[in-house]
Scaffold this motif. Structure first.
Motif, PDB file in Angstrom:
ATOM      1  N   UNK A   1     -12.821   8.642  -7.795  1.00 48.38           N
ATOM      2  CA  UNK A   1     -13.158   7.419  -7.065  1.00 48.38           C
ATOM      3  C   UNK A   1     -14.531   6.903  -7.467  1.00 48.38           C
TER       4      UNK A   1
ATOM      5  N   UNK B   1     -16.875   5.450   4.138  1.00 46.25           N
ATOM      6  CA  UNK B   1     -17.208   6.855   3.922  1.00 46.25           C
ATOM      7  C   UNK B   1     -17.571   7.092   2.463  1.00 46.25           C
TER       8      UNK B   1
ATOM      9  N   UNK C   1      -8.715   5.069   3.190  1.00 46.47           N
ATOM     10  CA  UNK C   1      -8.566   4.243   4.395  1.00 46.47           C
ATOM     11  C   UNK C   1      -9.908   3.737   4.899  1.00 46.47           C
TER      12      UNK C   1
ATOM     13  N   UNK D   1      -0.548  10.550  -4.994  1.00 50.39           N
ATOM     14  CA  UNK D   1      -0.825  11.355  -6.188  1.00 50.39           C
ATOM     15  C   UNK D   1      -0.641  12.844  -5.951  1.00 50.39           C
TER      16      UNK D   1
ATOM     17  N   UNK E   1      -5.206   1.641  -1.607  1.00 47.58           N
ATOM     18  CA  UNK E   1      -4.142   2.540  -2.041  1.00 47.58           C
ATOM     19  C   UNK E   1      -4.607   3.990  -2.042  1.00 47.58           C
ATOM     20  N   UNK E   2      -5.952   4.197  -1.962  1.00 52.32           N
ATOM     21  CA  UNK E   2      -6.446   5.565  -2.039  1.00 52.32           C
ATOM     22  C   UNK E   2      -7.253   5.967  -0.801  1.00 52.32           C
TER      23      UNK E   2
ATOM     24  N   UNK F   1     -10.211  10.548   5.088  1.00 44.55           N
ATOM     25  CA  UNK F   1      -9.847   9.167   4.769  1.00 44.55           C
ATOM     26  C   UNK F   1      -9.108   9.037   3.448  1.00 44.55           C
ATOM     27  N   UNK F   2      -8.588  10.149   2.951  1.00 42.37           N
ATOM     28  CA  UNK F   2      -7.945  10.099   1.640  1.00 42.37           C
ATOM     29  C   UNK F   2      -6.433  10.264   1.722  1.00 42.37           C
ATOM     30  N   UNK F   3      -5.859  10.143   2.927  1.00 38.90           N
ATOM     31  CA  UNK F   3      -4.406  10.349   3.027  1.00 38.90           C
ATOM     32  C   UNK F   3      -3.623   9.497   2.038  1.00 38.90           C
ATOM     33  N   UNK F   4      -3.923   8.226   1.887  1.00 36.89           N
ATOM     34  CA  UNK F   4      -3.114   7.450   0.929  1.00 36.89           C
ATOM     35  C   UNK F   4      -3.152   8.039  -0.473  1.00 36.89           C
ATOM     36  N   UNK F   5      -4.307   8.559  -0.860  1.00 33.95           N
ATOM     37  CA  UNK F   5      -4.409   9.161  -2.196  1.00 33.95           C
ATOM     38  C   UNK F   5      -3.531  10.405  -2.292  1.00 33.95           C
TER      39      UNK F   5
ATOM     40  N   UNK G   1      -2.429   2.471  -7.763  1.00 32.94           N
ATOM     41  CA  UNK G   1      -2.058   3.868  -7.942  1.00 32.94           C
ATOM     42  C   UNK G   1      -1.448   4.093  -9.320  1.00 32.94           C
TER      43      UNK G   1
ATOM     44  N   UNK H   1     -16.870  14.338   5.151  1.00 30.77           N
ATOM     45  CA  UNK H   1     -17.067  12.884   5.158  1.00 30.77           C
ATOM     46  C   UNK H   1     -15.918  12.125   4.518  1.00 30.77           C
ATOM     47  N   UNK H   2     -15.367  12.689   3.437  1.00 31.52           N
ATOM     48  CA  UNK H   2     -14.382  11.938   2.664  1.00 31.52           C
ATOM     49  C   UNK H   2     -12.950  12.345   3.005  1.00 31.52           C
TER      50      UNK H   2
ATOM     51  N   UNK I   1       1.925   1.385  -5.442  1.00 32.20           N
ATOM     52  CA  UNK I   1       0.900   0.359  -5.508  1.00 32.20           C
ATOM     53  C   UNK I   1       0.393   0.239  -6.948  1.00 32.20           C
TER      54      UNK I   1
ATOM     55  N   UNK J   1       0.835  -1.188   0.000  1.00 30.72           N
ATOM     56  CA  UNK J   1       0.000   0.000   0.000  1.00 30.72           C
ATOM     57  C   UNK J   1       0.868   1.235   0.000  1.00 30.72           C
TER      58      UNK J   1
ATOM     59  N   UNK K   1     -13.017  12.876  -5.449  1.00 31.35           N
ATOM     60  CA  UNK K   1     -14.299  12.172  -5.330  1.00 31.35           C
ATOM     61  C   UNK K   1     -14.791  11.675  -6.683  1.00 31.35           C
TER      62      UNK K   1
END
Lengths: 241, 241
Positions: free
Chosen positions: A196, B223, B219, A184, B216-217, A176-180, A142, A172-173, A139, A135, A193
């Motif tokens: 995804x 949500x 967590x 990127x 990967x995007x 939870x988007x730290x990995x993105x 990604x 809301x979103x 990835x 991850x 959004x």
DNA sequence: CTTGCATAGTAAACGGTGTTAACGCACCTA
DNA sequence: TAGGTGCGTTAACACCGTTTACTATGCAAG
């Protein structure tokens, strides 16, 4: 030629060339078996047999069948990513046109390579190695999603499209988007959004078609696919055609 | 008790009762192995070992491992369909509320039973029998989609929602929906389209989450799921909350 | 009550699998 | 030319699905 590398920096020695050739031959055999007989048909003994070798020899190149499958899946992901990128680049300058072309390229490759698609995007088989376990920024997901994201971003900078209210998505979103963000870079949350949402819709349609999950209702999934593409692009501001 | 069935019409004899009990025990063992070790771990010998039997005995109950897996998948589909239906019925009278509840019920079951989900909806493994091969009105997909379709239909009769132009759908989609008409009866094409679109979006989101294709995007895929549900229901005319 | 038969289990065997160990050959290098 | 390393072999172990032949058990009819 005592020890000086004559040509380029890596200067693959003869042995190294033979080795990579054998690695390729093994993966090609694995893919051939995969395509012709499904995942269960991929066996070290069958691969070795096709190569005129014995199974234990393959352990000089891969530590296990699982690792071989993983390497093959990596190659397939590269192939698919290249196909999608090429489809986008062949579609001219219009970002919505590029998005449509990349979506169609994704579907086309998946339809033409259903078993490979299953290996990459299907049931993560513990015995075949938990793909998608890693991850990081490299990835496969990604690497694969980047061309889509870039097209969405170009389009957003050129002409934004209607989205859910920014504050709602931030609330809301966003958290939870730290990995993105990590893989990127920072992006407008509207772009994140929409990417995804669009990617999951594309995946759903194609996976259902490839996995024969639509046959009970639709005879030509392509028709549904084209309608969905059209509706999605219109929502992005494209002209209906 | 010479030959007259005493109680009910089928009147399961003692042998028949034992037989169905053994069939259930075999399937339970198969599921246990499936959950604990993935599809590869489901072996006749392991099941028999857990039951204190030998492997060939299972052939008195199933003609092959493949048939056993197929029967198990059928049971799982029934379990999922019942879960989804129950979630819808517990959601009151509002069709949009029912649709949201059924979608959440689908996701919840899938998240809680990822391996079972993979068996039902994942890569169709030739060795495990081409599920989804059949294509009649009793197709598992049809059985499973019916509650969704019925909710969409009730909502449509109560208050239609905006869709793509009817003539466009009639032209592009209509000719390819015969299996759907056959299994579910005639439906407004707007209902059919919205169902197919929504079901593929739901499938895509849930499958990507279960198959670890979003890690990967994102967590917290939940949500994203909730935002998508909200947006979809708003498009159907529900009040945002 | 006894005969007979279908049922449900067994052991043995065949051919297949991944994997490991011990061994040998060939090539490259010093 | 000697030695080590890379690459292949054979043999073996422990699994697997499946088939065959055989044996008990229990039910049902004469």
């Amino acid at each position: 030629m005592t020890m000086s590398p004559p040509r380029r920096e890596p200067s693959p020695t003869r042995r190294e060339r033979l080795r990579t050739a054998t690695v390729s031959e093994i993966k090609e055999g694995a893919r051939r078996l995969l395509v012709s007989g499904g995942p269960q048909a991929v066996s070290l003994r069958a691969i070795a047999r096709d190569m005129g070798m014995t199974a234990p020899a393959i352990y000089r190149y891969f530590p296990s069948l699982e690792a071989l499958i993983k390497a093959l899946a990596d190659d397939l992901m590269d192939e698919l990513a290249a196909t999608v990128t090429a489809a986008g680049e062949a579609a001219g300058d219009d970002p919505t046109g590029q998005l449509g072309a990349m979506a169609r390229g994704f579907r086309r490759w998946s339809i033409e390579h259903p078993v490979e698609f299953g290996l990459i995007f299907g049931t993560p088989n513990p015995a075949f190695g938990d793909l998608q376990a890693e991850c990081g920024p490299d990835d496969p997901g990604a690497r694969f999603g980047r061309p889509y994201l870039e097209a969405f971003l170009r389009l957003w900078q050129r002409s934004p499209w209607p989205t859910p209210p920014r504050e709602l998505m931030e609330a809301h979103l966003g958290p939870h988007l730290e990995p993105l963000w990590l893989s990127q870079g920072e992006l407008p949350i509207e772009v994140a959004y929409t990417f995804l949402s669009g990617w999951s819709r594309l995946y759903g349609l194609v996976a259902m078609e490839v996995f024969n999950q639509l046959r009970w209702a639709v005879t030509e999934p392509q028709a549904l696919f084209e309608v969905e593409i059209a509706m999605f692009l219109i929502q992005l501001g494209a002209q209906p055609d």
